[in-house]
Design a protein around this motif. Sequence first.
Motif, PDB file in Angstrom:
ATOM      1  N   ASP A 238     -50.696 -36.873  22.050  1.00 39.94           N
ATOM      2  CA  ASP A 238     -49.784 -36.793  23.424  1.00 39.94           C
ATOM      3  C   ASP A 238     -51.068 -36.474  24.553  1.00 39.94           C
ATOM      4  O   ASP A 238     -50.694 -35.833  25.679  1.00 39.94           O
ATOM      5  CB  ASP A 238     -49.111 -35.771  23.463  1.00 39.94           C
ATOM      6  CG  ASP A 238     -47.696 -35.932  22.527  1.00 39.94           C
ATOM      7  OD1 ASP A 238     -47.197 -37.053  22.503  1.00 39.94           O
ATOM      8  OD2 ASP A 238     -47.222 -35.243  22.031  1.00 39.94           O
ATOM      9  N   ASP A 240     -52.391 -38.941  26.624  1.00 40.45           N
ATOM     10  CA  ASP A 240     -52.284 -40.381  26.831  1.00 40.45           C
ATOM     11  C   ASP A 240     -53.719 -40.900  28.219  1.00 40.45           C
ATOM     12  O   ASP A 240     -54.073 -41.867  27.895  1.00 40.45           O
ATOM     13  CB  ASP A 240     -50.851 -40.523  27.528  1.00 40.45           C
ATOM     14  CG  ASP A 240     -49.795 -40.583  26.678  1.00 40.45           C
ATOM     15  OD1 ASP A 240     -50.246 -40.790  25.274  1.00 40.45           O
ATOM     16  OD2 ASP A 240     -48.603 -40.667  26.899  1.00 40.45           O
ATOM     17  N   HIS A 468     -42.459 -38.311  29.987  1.00 37.43           N
ATOM     18  CA  HIS A 468     -42.954 -39.954  30.116  1.00 37.43           C
ATOM     19  C   HIS A 468     -42.670 -40.514  31.214  1.00 37.43           C
ATOM     20  O   HIS A 468     -41.391 -40.533  31.749  1.00 37.43           O
ATOM     21  CB  HIS A 468     -42.579 -40.696  28.801  1.00 37.43           C
ATOM     22  CG  HIS A 468     -43.081 -39.862  27.426  1.00 37.43           C
ATOM     23  ND1 HIS A 468     -44.290 -39.507  27.161  1.00 37.43           N
ATOM     24  CD2 HIS A 468     -42.403 -39.378  26.686  1.00 37.43           C
ATOM     25  CE1 HIS A 468     -44.425 -39.009  25.904  1.00 37.43           C
ATOM     26  NE2 HIS A 468     -43.102 -38.928  25.449  1.00 37.43           N
ATOM     27  N   LYS A 538     -43.214 -30.072  28.027  1.00 39.80           N
ATOM     28  CA  LYS A 538     -44.226 -29.905  26.880  1.00 39.80           C
ATOM     29  C   LYS A 538     -44.310 -28.839  26.489  1.00 39.80           C
ATOM     30  O   LYS A 538     -44.144 -28.544  25.159  1.00 39.80           O
ATOM     31  CB  LYS A 538     -45.320 -30.716  27.261  1.00 39.80           C
ATOM     32  CG  LYS A 538     -45.570 -32.194  27.631  1.00 39.80           C
ATOM     33  CD  LYS A 538     -46.850 -32.730  27.960  1.00 39.80           C
ATOM     34  CE  LYS A 538     -46.715 -34.232  28.086  1.00 39.80           C
ATOM     35  NZ  LYS A 538     -48.217 -34.831  28.679  1.00 39.80           N
TER      36      LYS A 538
END
Length: 867
Positions: A238, A240, A468, A538
């Motif tokens: 995660d 990204d 996201h 998160k």
Amino acid sequence: MQLSTRYAAVLLALALPAHAASAAAPAAAFSPTDPRHARLYSLERQAFALFDSDDYALSMSQKTRDAWARLHAAALRAKVAGKPHPLAGVALINLSSMDQIDGKNPDALAHANEGLALLAPFADAYPVAWMQGLSIKGYVQATLGDVTGAAEVLAQASRYMDGYIARTPPDKLDPSTHMLRSNIAFSHAQALTRLGRNVEAVDAQRASMEARIAASGPNSPDTIGAYYTYAQMLQRADRDVEAEKYARMAVDIATDHIDRKHPSYARALEALGLLLSRTGRRNESLDYLQRAIAIKRDTVGTGSLYFQFGLQNLGTVLLPLERYADAEPLFMEAERGFRGIEGENSPQSARALAFAASAALAEGRREQGVERFNAALARVRAGSDKDRDIGQRVYPYLIPALIAAGHGGEARAAAAAFAAETRQLDNAPAIPLAQAAMLSAWTGPDRTVLGETARRLVGLLRDDASVHDDAELTEEQRAALDTILAVAAQAQDAALALDAMAILAGSRIAQANRLVAQRLVADPALAARVRRLQDRTKTLQAADSRLLKALAVDSGVAAARTERAAVAAMVDVERVAIARNYPRWVEANGGERPDLGALRDGLGEREALLAVMPAFDGVYLLAVSAGGTRIERAQMDRAALVALVGRLRGSLTPAGFDQSSAHTLYSQIFTPGILATLGRARTLRIVPTGAFASLPFGMLPQRPVAAVTPHTPWLIRRFAIEVQPGFSATPDRRQQMAARDQRFLGIGAPLTFGAIQTADAPRGAGALSQLPPLPGSQAELRAVAHRFGMERTTLLVGRDASEAGLRDRDLSGYAVILFATHGLVGGEMEGVSEPALVLSPRPPMRRGTTGCSPRRKWRGCGSARIG
């Protein structure tokens, strides 16, 4: 001492040069150059000369194997302190390398184990051979399914390599040593990620990348491979933003420094394509993946593992785009390729088969999907029961399919296995843990906690979507929502169904508003708030994982609940604050979570709502009215109903109207239970997604008809229909909007084209003449106008609802413009090449006049172009 190039070449297409002599100090009681063993050294040189031959056939021939066998036998007889000479182990490790290259993995593992046992007392005298043996053993163990054992062996090899480098002077470390270090760390990272230990995998892959740079420089093809592999590991963890940085670095360096036909160039394109796909830019990613496959076909051929991975990767991008029919043959071709290369129990072939199984389910072939899933599990289990990666892929699809097929016992056993395997993951994400808990509750004897587990899962899916920026759902998320909706339908839990449907609808809204959302977060203050919300979400996901793990093992539950509650409170505070200060951003991202009670209270007099939602393999219906609620799954599967929608839209031509498809769709959506819930409502608000967003609901006949006539019982005769993208635009909300000092323009209830029979009728008028009148649309416009006030309203209805009426009017003063008419998709009717709204036709022109003005910018006469 010499080492073969081929083991490393097969692992990663990396070169491990020959003559890589050990630089470590020999063991105290042993010298690898003791002249008493000169004959062994001669046999060693002969074997390496054959193995390192440029003639591949010779290097892998029986002659080479015989040379290693002679060295092994002679070294067994030459004792050192009562033990066989360590070159006996070196010979077996090189035989293991040949076995692995030939695909004889069981033989490779046996030779590696025996060779390491012989070499163990002398490891420091032959450190490179020792590490090569561990590397082969770990790689083969992972291939055969013992991933846990492989990770332990490769960790041992990595620790030994770190110590070896630390005690060796830098000028004594040649590139081959760094390359071997990179290979070991790479294999270790791959094993860790298969076990779900992604944080550790990132560290291992970074070590592999740094060693590759030391071995080959920053711009070599080998190093490019290390960049994109590191990007993949970062994405799994995660991270990204960092992942995209390294993926683009790999493509940029490949573009500047290596030939376009080099395999590393193709793999860099593929890695970037996959990353773009996993961050929601799937259409953009298709170009990179297709280019990569074309290069692989020309360079490594269709018989290579790299080509099969390319096919599988392209398929995984097509799945969330709902292009299941395009993805399935790619997976099946990859499955055959993996099996042909790696053998019948190939884990990669099992994974490709599992992907093909999910595509079969989505296409409505449940029996074939179940068969493929079971075959994929059996294929991996035949090698080992320790590879949990395949179960995480299979069980979330297989268990609901078994339940739907009535195989309760098999579903129960699979749910127990899924729960057990998920608990064993070191850092199991919250969603698989929640799925396993829900499926265990669904298949178990006590279903009292089923609703609770389903609500927990839908909350996790909502949180996952919010962290996201891509707004798109993966096929795994869509399948999970399908399962939740099946549970809701079984329990008639309308609130649960609404929660799940809001995620499906919100995803579509957010995709449509992506550019709007991006412009809004250009505001630094909002951007900071959004990022803080995502970071806290998160943290909430991690707390959810710990709570679910505690519940699964029945340990530390109270502390985990307390931690989770504290984090959830912070997230809620941030969400409320953003919704209060930036409501437009919330709307652009799919709106707030709807409340069933508020939704029902917001319905107007004799008004009802119907949601029509395709999920994964099913289509779900939620009816809400003053009299109650009902949730159903359509009898036909998603693929069949989507095909009917396409058939109906394709039939809207002068040649005919597919009455059969239209009525079948009506009967699938407006079931007796749904109609009973809608009751005596006169206005129907429809919330559709997917293919159903383009379904002309008003044209669905309420009973079978042989031909279209003025008396055809269209649905529009039963309801005034309002289609909306989501659940948030309630009448109360519209009333608040109308209460402001805004002007409203309503256009609708146009005249029909049926009376136009003249030669100057616009092209496509024959097809348009089959469209039914919309008597309910005038009532809809007047109802909205009433909320704004007639003094602030302009209505263009009947003959005035024309293109000319719009062209001659200044629209700048209207805050809200509403069309209540038929909407057309480009290409669905003759003469209509672009999306359009149907307006009143112009009156027949006098003889001698022309048709459309040559300066006309909107396509066609009597329809307004959208956009």
